[in-house]
Scaffold this motif. Structure first.
Motif, short mmCIF file in Angstrom:
data_model
loop_
_atom_site.label_atom_id
_atom_site.label_comp_id
_atom_site.label_asym_id
_atom_site.label_seq_id
_atom_site.Cartn_x
_atom_site.Cartn_y
_atom_site.Cartn_z
N TRP A 1 5.14 -15.78 -24.74
CA TRP A 1 4.57 -15.02 -25.86
C TRP A 1 3.10 -15.36 -26.06
CZ3 TRP A 1 6.70 -10.80 -27.01
CH2 TRP A 1 8.09 -10.65 -27.05
N ASP A 2 2.75 -16.64 -25.91
CA ASP A 2 1.34 -17.04 -26.03
C ASP A 2 0.48 -16.36 -24.96
OD1 ASP A 2 1.87 -18.64 -28.21
OD2 ASP A 2 1.96 -20.51 -27.05
N ALA A 3 1.01 -16.30 -23.73
CA ALA A 3 0.28 -15.65 -22.64
C ALA A 3 0.13 -14.15 -22.90
CB ALA A 3 0.99 -15.89 -21.31
N ILE A 4 1.16 -13.52 -23.44
CA ILE A 4 1.09 -12.09 -23.77
C ILE A 4 0.05 -11.84 -24.84
CG2 ILE A 4 2.37 -10.17 -24.83
CD1 ILE A 4 4.89 -11.29 -23.37
N LEU A 5 0.06 -12.66 -25.89
CA LEU A 5 -0.93 -12.51 -26.96
C LEU A 5 -2.35 -12.71 -26.46
CD1 LEU A 5 0.96 -14.28 -29.87
CD2 LEU A 5 0.46 -11.83 -29.69
N LEU A 6 -2.53 -13.70 -25.59
CA LEU A 6 -3.86 -13.95 -25.01
C LEU A 6 -4.29 -12.75 -24.16
CD1 LEU A 6 -6.16 -16.00 -24.59
CD2 LEU A 6 -4.90 -16.82 -22.59
N TRP A 7 -3.36 -12.22 -23.38
CA TRP A 7 -3.64 -11.09 -22.49
C TRP A 7 -4.07 -9.84 -23.27
CZ3 TRP A 7 0.17 -6.98 -21.06
CH2 TRP A 7 -0.33 -6.15 -20.06
N ILE A 8 -3.38 -9.58 -24.40
CA ILE A 8 -3.72 -8.37 -25.17
C ILE A 8 -4.80 -8.65 -26.22
CG2 ILE A 8 -1.49 -7.27 -24.80
CD1 ILE A 8 -0.66 -8.09 -27.60
N GLY A 9 -5.22 -9.90 -26.32
CA GLY A 9 -6.31 -10.24 -27.23
C GLY A 9 -5.93 -10.20 -28.70
N LYS A 10 -4.69 -10.49 -29.01
CA LYS A 10 -4.22 -10.51 -30.40
C LYS A 10 -3.70 -11.89 -30.74
CE LYS A 10 -4.67 -6.05 -31.12
NZ LYS A 10 -5.36 -5.41 -32.18
N TYR A 11 -3.79 -12.23 -32.01
CA TYR A 11 -3.28 -13.51 -32.47
C TYR A 11 -2.42 -13.26 -33.70
CZ TYR A 11 -6.83 -15.07 -29.29
OH TYR A 11 -7.58 -15.23 -28.17
N THR A 12 -1.23 -13.79 -33.67
CA THR A 12 -0.30 -13.60 -34.78
C THR A 12 0.70 -14.74 -34.79
OG1 THR A 12 1.26 -12.05 -35.80
CG2 THR A 12 1.30 -12.17 -33.41
N ALA A 13 1.38 -14.90 -35.91
CA ALA A 13 2.45 -15.89 -36.00
C ALA A 13 3.65 -15.37 -35.23
CB ALA A 13 2.82 -16.12 -37.45
N LEU A 14 4.33 -16.26 -34.55
CA LEU A 14 5.54 -15.88 -33.83
C LEU A 14 6.74 -16.19 -34.71
CD1 LEU A 14 4.64 -17.16 -30.27
CD2 LEU A 14 4.59 -14.81 -31.12
N HIS A 15 7.57 -15.20 -34.91
CA HIS A 15 8.74 -15.35 -35.77
C HIS A 15 9.96 -15.78 -34.96
CE1 HIS A 15 6.58 -13.52 -39.10
NE2 HIS A 15 6.12 -12.63 -38.22
N HIS A 16 10.91 -16.38 -35.62
CA HIS A 16 12.13 -16.84 -34.96
C HIS A 16 13.30 -15.91 -35.23
CE1 HIS A 16 10.46 -21.20 -34.84
NE2 HIS A 16 9.78 -20.37 -34.10
N LYS A 17 13.07 -14.82 -35.92
CA LYS A 17 14.12 -13.84 -36.21
C LYS A 17 13.73 -12.54 -35.51
CE LYS A 17 16.66 -11.81 -40.00
NZ LYS A 17 16.74 -11.60 -41.44
N ALA A 18 14.71 -11.92 -34.85
CA ALA A 18 14.44 -10.74 -34.03
C ALA A 18 13.78 -9.61 -34.81
CB ALA A 18 15.72 -10.26 -33.37
N SER A 19 14.26 -9.31 -36.00
CA SER A 19 13.71 -8.18 -36.74
C SER A 19 12.25 -8.41 -37.13
CB SER A 19 14.55 -7.91 -38.00
OG SER A 19 14.57 -9.05 -38.83
N GLU A 20 11.90 -9.63 -37.53
CA GLU A 20 10.51 -9.93 -37.89
C GLU A 20 9.61 -9.92 -36.65
OE1 GLU A 20 10.93 -13.70 -39.78
OE2 GLU A 20 11.83 -12.85 -41.58
N HIS A 21 10.14 -10.44 -35.56
CA HIS A 21 9.38 -10.46 -34.31
C HIS A 21 9.09 -9.04 -33.84
CE1 HIS A 21 8.07 -13.02 -30.96
NE2 HIS A 21 8.37 -11.98 -30.20
N PHE A 22 10.11 -8.19 -33.88
CA PHE A 22 9.95 -6.80 -33.45
C PHE A 22 8.95 -6.08 -34.35
CE2 PHE A 22 10.90 -2.31 -33.40
CZ PHE A 22 10.96 -2.04 -32.04
N ALA A 23 9.03 -6.32 -35.66
CA ALA A 23 8.12 -5.65 -36.59
C ALA A 23 6.68 -6.05 -36.29
CB ALA A 23 8.49 -6.02 -38.03
N THR A 24 6.45 -7.31 -35.96
CA THR A 24 5.10 -7.76 -35.63
C THR A 24 4.57 -7.05 -34.40
OG1 THR A 24 5.47 -9.93 -36.60
CG2 THR A 24 3.71 -9.76 -34.97
N PHE A 25 5.39 -7.00 -33.34
CA PHE A 25 4.92 -6.44 -32.09
C PHE A 25 4.99 -4.92 -32.03
CE2 PHE A 25 5.13 -10.79 -30.84
CZ PHE A 25 4.13 -10.90 -29.90
#
Length: 130
Positions: free
Chosen positions: A101-125
């Motif tokens: 996930w860190d590599a993906i965020l670096l690749w797309i140039g975005k920074y965000t908190a990573l959630h541990h719950k699927a629904s919150e994670h999906f909403a962020t991305f």
């Protein structure tokens, strides 16, 4: 429930079941699920995401819940071999997935908190490309 003519049919049964499916508690569950099928990703990615939300992936915790016999070493995460495997651990908590996930965020140039719950994670991305 019969139709106007007093006959029972598939259509009348469908109407009864549809009415039952629109109870308030089921509407709340539907509202909690994000719009997976409208996402601009492959069908395979949508299917895996749906299976994550529905708890349908064959992770060790799900297999044990379904009484599939597993040895003690089989329940460990296949990526890190340190924690018991679950959807939350494998996709969101495991140190290997966090590196990804860190590599993906670096690749797309975005920074965000990573959630541990699927629904919150999906909403962020789901909004990250807007």
């Amino acid at each position: 429930m019969a139709d106007r003519n007093g006959a029972h049919s598939v259509k009348s049964a469908y109407k009864v079941l549809s009415a039952a499916a629109t109870t308030s508690s089921q509407r709340e569950v539907c509202l909690e699920l994000p719009p997976i099928w409208k996402a601009r990703v492959s069908f395979k990615a949508k299917t895996v995401t749906w299976r994550i939300f529905k708890g349908r992936l064959p992770t060790c915790d799900n297999l044990l819940r379904r009484q599939v016999p597993l040895s003690a070493s089989d329940v460990l995460c296949t990526a890190c071999e340190e924690e018991n495997e679950s959807v939350e651990h494998f996709f969101f908590v495991c140190k290997r997935s966090c590196e990804l996930w860190d590599a993906i965020l670096l690749w797309i140039g975005k920074y965000t908190a990573l959630h541990h719950k699927a629904s919150e994670h999906f909403a962020t991305f789901s909004n990250i490309g807007d």
